[in-house]
Design a protein around this motif. Sequence first.
Motif, PDB file in Angstrom:
ATOM      1  N   ASN A 166      -6.019 -10.918 -11.292  1.00 41.75           N
ATOM      2  CA  ASN A 166      -5.592  -9.663 -10.668  1.00 41.75           C
ATOM      3  C   ASN A 166      -4.338  -9.866  -9.827  1.00 41.75           C
ATOM      4  O   ASN A 166      -3.439  -9.015  -9.807  1.00 41.75           O
ATOM      5  CB  ASN A 166      -6.712  -9.101  -9.800  1.00 41.75           C
ATOM      6  CG  ASN A 166      -7.916  -8.650 -10.608  1.00 41.75           C
ATOM      7  OD1 ASN A 166      -7.810  -8.428 -11.821  1.00 41.75           O
ATOM      8  ND2 ASN A 166      -9.055  -8.528  -9.952  1.00 41.75           N
TER       9      ASN A 166
ATOM     10  N   ARG B 175      -2.036  -3.693  -7.288  1.00 45.31           N
ATOM     11  CA  ARG B 175      -2.991  -2.604  -7.532  1.00 45.31           C
ATOM     12  C   ARG B 175      -2.388  -1.212  -7.341  1.00 45.31           C
ATOM     13  O   ARG B 175      -2.599  -0.313  -8.153  1.00 45.31           O
ATOM     14  CB  ARG B 175      -4.209  -2.776  -6.628  1.00 45.31           C
ATOM     15  CG  ARG B 175      -5.261  -1.690  -6.800  1.00 45.31           C
ATOM     16  CD  ARG B 175      -6.427  -1.913  -5.863  1.00 45.31           C
ATOM     17  NE  ARG B 175      -7.393  -0.821  -5.930  1.00 45.31           N
ATOM     18  CZ  ARG B 175      -8.421  -0.681  -5.113  1.00 45.31           C
ATOM     19  NH1 ARG B 175      -8.627  -1.578  -4.155  1.00 45.31           N
ATOM     20  NH2 ARG B 175      -9.248   0.342  -5.243  1.00 45.31           N
TER      21      ARG B 175
ATOM     22  N   ALA C 106       0.097  -8.159  -4.855  1.00 48.67           N
ATOM     23  CA  ALA C 106      -0.842  -7.049  -4.674  1.00 48.67           C
ATOM     24  C   ALA C 106      -0.425  -5.882  -5.557  1.00 48.67           C
ATOM     25  O   ALA C 106       0.038  -4.850  -5.068  1.00 48.67           O
ATOM     26  CB  ALA C 106      -0.892  -6.632  -3.209  1.00 48.67           C
TER      27      ALA C 106
ATOM     28  N   ASP D  38      -1.194  -9.904 -12.020  1.00 47.27           N
ATOM     29  CA  ASP D  38      -1.164  -8.863 -13.032  1.00 47.27           C
ATOM     30  C   ASP D  38       0.249  -8.511 -13.476  1.00 47.27           C
ATOM     31  O   ASP D  38       0.466  -8.070 -14.604  1.00 47.27           O
ATOM     32  CB  ASP D  38      -1.871  -7.606 -12.497  1.00 47.27           C
ATOM     33  CG  ASP D  38      -2.047  -6.545 -13.561  1.00 47.27           C
ATOM     34  OD1 ASP D  38      -2.646  -6.853 -14.605  1.00 47.27           O
ATOM     35  OD2 ASP D  38      -1.572  -5.411 -13.364  1.00 47.27           O
TER      36      ASP D  38
ATOM     37  N   SER E 255       4.374  -6.247  -5.482  1.00 46.27           N
ATOM     38  CA  SER E 255       3.543  -6.383  -6.680  1.00 46.27           C
ATOM     39  C   SER E 255       3.433  -7.822  -7.157  1.00 46.27           C
ATOM     40  O   SER E 255       2.673  -8.116  -8.076  1.00 46.27           O
ATOM     41  CB  SER E 255       4.102  -5.504  -7.806  1.00 46.27           C
ATOM     42  OG  SER E 255       5.507  -5.571  -7.875  1.00 46.27           O
TER      43      SER E 255
ATOM     44  N   SER F  61       0.861  -1.180   0.000  1.00 43.62           N
ATOM     45  CA  SER F  61       0.000   0.000   0.000  1.00 43.62           C
ATOM     46  C   SER F  61       0.898   1.231   0.000  1.00 43.62           C
ATOM     47  O   SER F  61       2.084   1.141  -0.317  1.00 43.62           O
ATOM     48  CB  SER F  61      -0.932  -0.011   1.211  1.00 43.62           C
ATOM     49  OG  SER F  61      -0.187   0.098   2.410  1.00 43.62           O
TER      50      SER F  61
END
Length: 338
Positions: free
Chosen positions: A279, A197, A195, A282, A192, A174
Amino acid sequence: MKTLAETAFSVLDLAPIRDDGTPADALHNSLSLARHVEALDFTRFWLAEHHNMDGIASAATSVVIGYVAGGTTRIRVGSGGVMLPNHPPLVVAENFGTLATLYPGRIDLGLGRAPGADQYTMRALRRDSGSNGEDFPEQVAELQELLGPRHPGQRLLAMPGSGTNVPIWLLGSSLFSAQLAAREGLPYAFASHFAPRFLHDAIRLYRDNFRPSAVLDKPYVAIGVPLVAADTDAEATFLATTAYQRVLSLMRGESLRMKPPVANMAGLWQPQEQQAVKNFFDMAVVGGPDTVRARLNAILEKTQADEMIFTCDMYDHAKRLHAFDIAAAARGEARAAA
């Protein structure tokens, strides 16, 4: 613009356990992989802290780091990461200070803010289940002091640890750790590989707000990249189903032991699960040599990362080693052309 030729390659390993294997097999394979990528001129080999997961053998992270460091000669070995809220900073400083004393100049300490565990595991770790990681900056500062030079009047001493100056990295998925790493002038690794995003937002925030420190004079970004490379695109697509099944099991709360690849995932997942796994991956690099090279260059063009840290869940250990040969060859071709 950064090029593949100058990008550092590294590995993040969870010591994955096969459905027909043992934790000992997994740990021996971790050392085998570390030796293999050391010969390929990879920069570092990190191990991740996870608890209460039957398919991961790296829970005692500092112990496994010692095992791998003792079985290699040059490659940096470290944590990717130690979940600092689970441990008193003094214990972490003593563990990694000991490692740095035994293997000087080769130990990294990557720190995560998340607990990486459920409430039952947190209770077993004697961690306050109500903690939300808000004191992470204070814990990092305490750890920096314990690993830094001893100063007059210092009442708390890590021994070994004091004066070792073990390099500290901040890890995150985050924006929180990106901000803290920028403020403290520390290297930053974004997760990454599972996660992706907030990847671009996080590295932009880190670079825009970076303050030079005694550790770094400019930002240094590493990104997690799932890797499944094989001799052909078709073979890589087949082999990648092991990783897909593992993430699917994670989402369902099932066993995380690695399963053999399957010819088709149809029938194994629901449409929403398929999208969730997509996802998750990704940032994945899946393919034969040409596809791997093109994908690595595309990721580098978008992120300008200083380092790529590869994860690789493949059922056959020999094929897993070969995947890193293919990635290293892509970089080697770039260096030859430079």
